[in-house]
Design a protein around this motif. Sequence first.
Motif, PDB file in Angstrom:
ATOM      1  N   GLY A  10       0.678  -1.044  -0.067  1.00  0.00           N
ATOM      2  CA  GLY A  10      -0.030   0.001   0.017  1.00  0.00           C
ATOM      3  C   GLY A  10       0.937   1.304  -0.133  1.00  0.00           C
ATOM      4  O   GLY A  10       0.762   2.109  -0.736  1.00  0.00           O
ATOM      5  N   THR A  11       1.868   1.261   0.886  1.00  0.00           N
ATOM      6  CA  THR A  11       2.811   2.527   1.041  1.00  0.00           C
ATOM      7  C   THR A  11       3.444   2.412  -0.439  1.00  0.00           C
ATOM      8  O   THR A  11       3.540   3.737  -0.912  1.00  0.00           O
ATOM      9  N   ILE A  12       4.067   1.605  -0.949  1.00  0.00           N
ATOM     10  CA  ILE A  12       4.784   1.693  -2.335  1.00  0.00           C
ATOM     11  C   ILE A  12       3.798   2.132  -3.527  1.00  0.00           C
ATOM     12  O   ILE A  12       4.099   2.998  -4.316  1.00  0.00           O
ATOM     13  N   GLN A  13       2.761   1.512  -3.474  1.00  0.00           N
ATOM     14  CA  GLN A  13       1.603   1.913  -4.492  1.00  0.00           C
ATOM     15  C   GLN A  13       1.158   3.454  -4.304  1.00  0.00           C
ATOM     16  O   GLN A  13       1.037   3.962  -5.387  1.00  0.00           O
ATOM     17  N   CYS A  14       0.759   3.687  -3.149  1.00  0.00           N
ATOM     18  CA  CYS A  14       0.339   5.168  -2.754  1.00  0.00           C
ATOM     19  C   CYS A  14       1.533   5.953  -3.274  1.00  0.00           C
ATOM     20  O   CYS A  14       1.354   7.184  -3.952  1.00  0.00           O
ATOM     21  N   SER A  15       2.774   5.878  -2.898  1.00  0.00           N
ATOM     22  CA  SER A  15       4.089   6.744  -3.296  1.00  0.00           C
ATOM     23  C   SER A  15       4.093   6.710  -4.757  1.00  0.00           C
ATOM     24  O   SER A  15       4.385   7.812  -5.284  1.00  0.00           O
ATOM     25  N   ARG A  16       3.826   5.583  -5.589  1.00  0.00           N
ATOM     26  CA  ARG A  16       4.102   5.793  -6.795  1.00  0.00           C
ATOM     27  C   ARG A  16       3.045   6.612  -7.556  1.00  0.00           C
ATOM     28  O   ARG A  16       3.344   7.418  -8.467  1.00  0.00           O
ATOM     29  N   LEU A  17       1.722   6.520  -7.233  1.00  0.00           N
ATOM     30  CA  LEU A  17       0.816   7.477  -7.698  1.00  0.00           C
ATOM     31  C   LEU A  17       0.982   8.900  -7.160  1.00  0.00           C
ATOM     32  O   LEU A  17       0.805   9.717  -8.042  1.00  0.00           O
ATOM     33  N   ALA A  18       1.580   9.256  -6.223  1.00  0.00           N
ATOM     34  CA  ALA A  18       1.836  10.557  -5.645  1.00  0.00           C
ATOM     35  C   ALA A  18       2.800  11.167  -6.574  1.00  0.00           C
ATOM     36  O   ALA A  18       2.751  12.363  -6.798  1.00  0.00           O
ATOM     37  N   LEU A  19       4.024  10.393  -6.836  1.00  0.00           N
ATOM     38  CA  LEU A  19       5.100  10.615  -7.654  1.00  0.00           C
ATOM     39  C   LEU A  19       4.549  11.095  -9.089  1.00  0.00           C
ATOM     40  O   LEU A  19       4.778  12.014  -9.655  1.00  0.00           O
ATOM     41  N   ALA A  20       3.461  10.256  -9.648  1.00  0.00           N
ATOM     42  CA  ALA A  20       2.820  10.544 -10.880  1.00  0.00           C
ATOM     43  C   ALA A  20       2.201  11.797 -10.998  1.00  0.00           C
ATOM     44  O   ALA A  20       2.130  12.880 -11.625  1.00  0.00           O
ATOM     45  N   SER A  21       1.563  12.228  -9.796  1.00  0.00           N
ATOM     46  CA  SER A  21       0.642  13.345  -9.565  1.00  0.00           C
ATOM     47  C   SER A  21       1.636  14.692  -9.714  1.00  0.00           C
ATOM     48  O   SER A  21       1.626  15.693 -10.031  1.00  0.00           O
ATOM     49  N   PHE A  22       2.802  14.416  -8.645  1.00  0.00           N
ATOM     50  CA  PHE A  22       3.608  15.513  -8.627  1.00  0.00           C
ATOM     51  C   PHE A  22       4.318  15.722 -10.092  1.00  0.00           C
ATOM     52  O   PHE A  22       4.622  17.181 -10.584  1.00  0.00           O
ATOM     53  N   LYS A  23       4.670  14.849 -10.602  1.00  0.00           N
ATOM     54  CA  LYS A  23       5.056  15.168 -11.942  1.00  0.00           C
ATOM     55  C   LYS A  23       4.208  15.715 -13.112  1.00  0.00           C
ATOM     56  O   LYS A  23       4.367  16.687 -13.828  1.00  0.00           O
ATOM     57  N   ARG A  24       3.163  15.359 -13.029  1.00  0.00           N
ATOM     58  CA  ARG A  24       1.980  15.753 -13.951  1.00  0.00           C
ATOM     59  C   ARG A  24       1.461  17.233 -13.647  1.00  0.00           C
ATOM     60  O   ARG A  24       1.198  18.110 -14.701  1.00  0.00           O
ATOM     61  N   HIS A  25       1.604  17.735 -12.322  1.00  0.00           N
ATOM     62  CA  HIS A  25       1.321  19.061 -12.109  1.00  0.00           C
ATOM     63  C   HIS A  25       2.530  19.935 -11.830  1.00  0.00           C
ATOM     64  O   HIS A  25       2.334  21.032 -11.458  1.00  0.00           O
ATOM     65  N   GLY A  26       3.714  19.489 -11.766  1.00  0.00           N
ATOM     66  CA  GLY A  26       4.882  20.101 -11.797  1.00  0.00           C
ATOM     67  C   GLY A  26       5.104  20.542 -10.507  1.00  0.00           C
ATOM     68  O   GLY A  26       5.701  21.870 -10.330  1.00  0.00           O
ATOM     69  N   THR A  27       4.971  19.885  -9.512  1.00  0.00           N
ATOM     70  CA  THR A  27       5.196  20.291  -8.330  1.00  0.00           C
ATOM     71  C   THR A  27       6.388  19.388  -7.695  1.00  0.00           C
ATOM     72  O   THR A  27       6.396  18.114  -7.845  1.00  0.00           O
ATOM     73  N   THR A  28       7.006  20.012  -6.533  1.00  0.00           N
ATOM     74  CA  THR A  28       7.930  19.250  -5.963  1.00  0.00           C
ATOM     75  C   THR A  28       7.544  18.973  -4.469  1.00  0.00           C
ATOM     76  O   THR A  28       7.486  19.612  -3.514  1.00  0.00           O
ATOM     77  N   GLY A  29       6.726  17.727  -4.519  1.00  0.00           N
ATOM     78  CA  GLY A  29       6.047  17.448  -3.363  1.00  0.00           C
ATOM     79  C   GLY A  29       6.883  16.516  -2.301  1.00  0.00           C
ATOM     80  O   GLY A  29       8.183  16.594  -2.290  1.00  0.00           O
ATOM     81  N   VAL A  30       6.303  16.324  -1.364  1.00  0.00           N
ATOM     82  CA  VAL A  30       6.926  15.558   0.010  1.00  0.00           C
ATOM     83  C   VAL A  30       6.227  14.210   0.233  1.00  0.00           C
ATOM     84  O   VAL A  30       4.755  14.394   0.306  1.00  0.00           O
ATOM     85  N   ILE A  31       6.691  13.229   0.630  1.00  0.00           N
ATOM     86  CA  ILE A  31       6.212  11.993   0.781  1.00  0.00           C
ATOM     87  C   ILE A  31       6.728  11.413   2.465  1.00  0.00           C
ATOM     88  O   ILE A  31       8.136  11.595   2.362  1.00  0.00           O
ATOM     89  N   ILE A  32       5.821  11.263   3.364  1.00  0.00           N
ATOM     90  CA  ILE A  32       6.244  10.829   4.692  1.00  0.00           C
ATOM     91  C   ILE A  32       5.745   9.506   4.924  1.00  0.00           C
ATOM     92  O   ILE A  32       4.329   9.165   4.697  1.00  0.00           O
ATOM     93  N   ASN A  33       6.489   8.609   5.123  1.00  0.00           N
ATOM     94  CA  ASN A  33       6.149   7.261   5.271  1.00  0.00           C
ATOM     95  C   ASN A  33       6.165   6.867   7.054  1.00  0.00           C
ATOM     96  O   ASN A  33       7.198   7.197   7.618  1.00  0.00           O
ATOM     97  N   VAL A  34       5.072   6.351   7.509  1.00  0.00           N
ATOM     98  CA  VAL A  34       5.171   6.156   8.883  1.00  0.00           C
ATOM     99  C   VAL A  34       5.491   4.582   9.081  1.00  0.00           C
ATOM    100  O   VAL A  34       4.898   3.873   8.911  1.00  0.00           O
TER     101      VAL A  34
END
Length: 249
Positions: free
Chosen positions: A118-142
Amino acid sequence: MAPSNHVVLITGASRGIGAATAIAAARDGFDVAVNYLKDEAAAQRVVQAVLQQGRKAVAVQGDVGKPEDIPRIFETAEQTLGPLTALVNNTGITGPIGPFSNTTDATIERVFQVNVFGTIQCSRLALASFKRHGTTGVIINVSSVAARTGSPGEYIHYAASKAAVETFTLGLAKEIAATGIRVCGVAPGSTLTEIHATAGEPGRPERVAPKIPMGRLAHPEEVAETIVWLLSPAASYMTGTVVQCAGGL
């Protein structure tokens, strides 16, 4: 154009550390997508708490242990709040407390499906979103202090899943550091949440508190403050690290 507002998706945010993180993130200027599995009423209470901070929020049902649910969680969050700028992979389960020899295949598979895949798959979709919208986002894994202690006699399989999360955090952070996207982890110690009762031992806090150097369990809000600090510009030079928030363990 990069998004001008801050939007965070927090998995497992209807209670415990996730709920506390949602409220703290709203205080710090984030709109919040509150992911939950079953308890819609609890998720809506968190949404109301975010709204009271003057930020936008939406409750998004979905099981991060089911790969087919994850794209819908992200789509709903972004359609309602706008492009994501942050993800907190907070959802985590242990299964029943007990010796590893008593742990079933079904429990092990479910724990790894939620905590690791779940963590890996959510991270992959977040990266795709950051790239699509041109943002330098942050991912925090608990993660959990269990990744270092191994949790013998309690939930070795859970500890192993969190060790996998920490290794994933390190590798992903290094791989994408040059893009400006940061990936960090937070490893709480035992925390005063429902996870103990869910694992079958509601009295566990009293049993483990004497083993913690500070002599007590964490409050969810204390862990949440660590998470939102890592989300903030104050942590702009931190990536590929796991912050221990474990009372001295």
